[in-house]
Design a protein around this motif. Sequence first.
Motif: not given
Lengths: 241, 241, 241
Positions: C90-101, C111-119, C192-196
């Motif tokens: 059913r899909l023609r294309r996937l678009v990942f916008w600042n998204a997890f893969v 895939d989260l940095p340790p600071s987010y994991r702990e928080l 910067t939702a995930l740190p560069p």
Amino acid sequence: MTTFVLVHGSWHDGSAWDAVVPRLEELGHVAHSPTIAGHGKGADKAVGHDDCVRSIQRFIVDNDLSDVVLAGHSFGGSVIARVAEEVPGRLRRLVFWNAFVPLPGTSVEDDLPPSYRELFARLAGESADNTVTLPFPIWREAFIQDADLDRAKAAYQQLSPTPYQPFLDRLDLSRFSRLEIPKSYLNGTDDTALPPGEWGWHPRMSGRLGLHRLVQLPGSHEVVFTNPRLLAEKIVHAGRD
Amino acid sequence: MTTFVLVHGSWHDGSAWDAVVPRLEELGHVAHSPTIAGHGKGADKAVGHDDCVRSIQRFIVDNDLSDVVLAGHSFGGSVIARVAEEVPGRLRRLVFWNAFVPLPGTSVEDDLPPSYRELFARLAGESADNTVTLPFPIWREAFIQDADLDRAKAAYQQLSPTPYQPFLDRLDLSRFSRLEIPKSYLNGTDDTALPPGEWGWHPRMSGRLGLHRLVQLPGSHEVVFTNPRLLAEKIVHAGRD
Amino acid sequence: MTTFVLVHGSWHDGSAWDAVVPRLEELGHVAHSPTIAGHGKGADKAVGHDDCVRSIQRFIVDNDLSDVVLAGHSFGGSVIARVAEEVPGRLRRLVFWNAFVPLPGTSVEDDLPPSYRELFARLAGESADNTVTLPFPIWREAFIQDADLDRAKAAYQQLSPTPYQPFLDRLDLSRFSRLEIPKSYLNGTDDTALPPGEWGWHPRMSGRLGLHRLVQLPGSHEVVFTNPRLLAEKIVHAGRD
């Protein structure tokens, strides 16, 4: 209305902000641009990093400034980080614009790539007063590459030899990471005064701030000369609540 | 008035610059866009990297060009680095636009990510004349993603199979790093012809130039087709003194 | 005319796209913005990642949508990758916008940095219903730094606690890399939702897609609120053939 205190980098003095301050005022703010001790033409260059810090600290205290957004450019980042340790209650936010954020116990020199370290040590050793004169080709190619040659030369005339000792002094900064002052990093996407990558400004320096706000603008390390109005507007975005 | 010599990349020929040259002329400059030996439709593809270099060197010498700003795109970077070793006295500045800057003793292939290395070796082996035809999906997605599909297809018609041997030849380049010719790197911020990161153009390639001027522009690897006027203006900024 | 299905991220619901959908319609397209199971105000938060996937899959199937450009933002990337495994036809294309893969066999949390994991672990543990409420200072500084404070606060009112279990569930995704659906990555250059850097979105996540199309736009993780018209236009560029 926000009160900005703008702290220049090495080789510069407070006049570097001469085209930024009026734009901040147009936008309804107050802006001060003191010159760091040992910087500027005719200054006594025999200073250490503590002298630099005290000169800005004293400017803030003597003018009884409070609720200050304190911005530092380049070397000025190492100064505002230390000033924040000394007068945290007077500060509303710190803005690091392509600025050093030294790790506790390290010096600005520790964050320089080896090529600069060797060059600055040699130039300081060859000088009569332990200062570093920025070679024009580095200025033209890596600092102000978004200017034409005439403007690059004119801005170069505003520079003066910068004291070397403040690069070498190790900064305690043990209190800095515990400060609850909000922090922003303002990054010029074309800035190559530090070479992009392993030794670059961003995310190497910004990443040391913990939670912070990133604001970016196009342009070189010297948009203070090449695009001062945009710089002023981005400083406002970086400095607002 | 500056004299530009513009050197295209793999799969392209001199006609790639057809919309850039008039804009450079409008801006008061002179621009030449020779085709590299072994490149372009109908060319004899049995060439090595030295043939590529000699064809551009000969173009400059036969036309008695001097004070040249020599710009190379992509594979063309490996060509202009070698040309600079041969005719340094005729050159005023080198401009690498998302271009290879091979390390001494290495080949262009050494700087390709493994996926391209395997693909190009396979395609060359399957060809009758040791050439690589760029697959359309790679062109559309990774080279010219800022075009719409019609424009991507039209530009693809201008391409031709590229000779494989020049990718493999090891380039001496022992004189390159000692040349005193100023250098610029022009970087498209959306260029994914090399995958961003470990195998990317910038800062991997730009960082090999030593002191250089970075100029950036938005757009893909093929702004020569999708935004030729902006490319021309950025080439002027990269090429000026 | 393209049919878009837009999948929001954590803390958001389908209403996040309210200003994007009309612009897509103006541009001649059809756009749907379903809410993921367990997301949005008043939803039952007791869901796992499979529930999230099934809710979007069911939306597509129940509405008998085909030739869909399926776009996912942030956490939504992990959802659309899994949906693509379930209804590829059913899909023609996937678009990942600042998204997890996510890599096969891993979770979003990996895939989260340790600071987010702990928080997030701490906040979920302290909640009554195993959800994470995004702290306002993180939202204001790292997610929506391109808004002024009023807009940041208003948008924050649209958020709701996000279910924690979907972050933890390991995703098989063994079929994902073999899908022949074209893929795009849409990257906000100020996100910067995930740190560069080491833990950043791009090129870390984009690099996992293999051949893909990169499209970039200025702005934060929340241009859906701060620049929805530009976001819509970039989604079109990312989603076209």
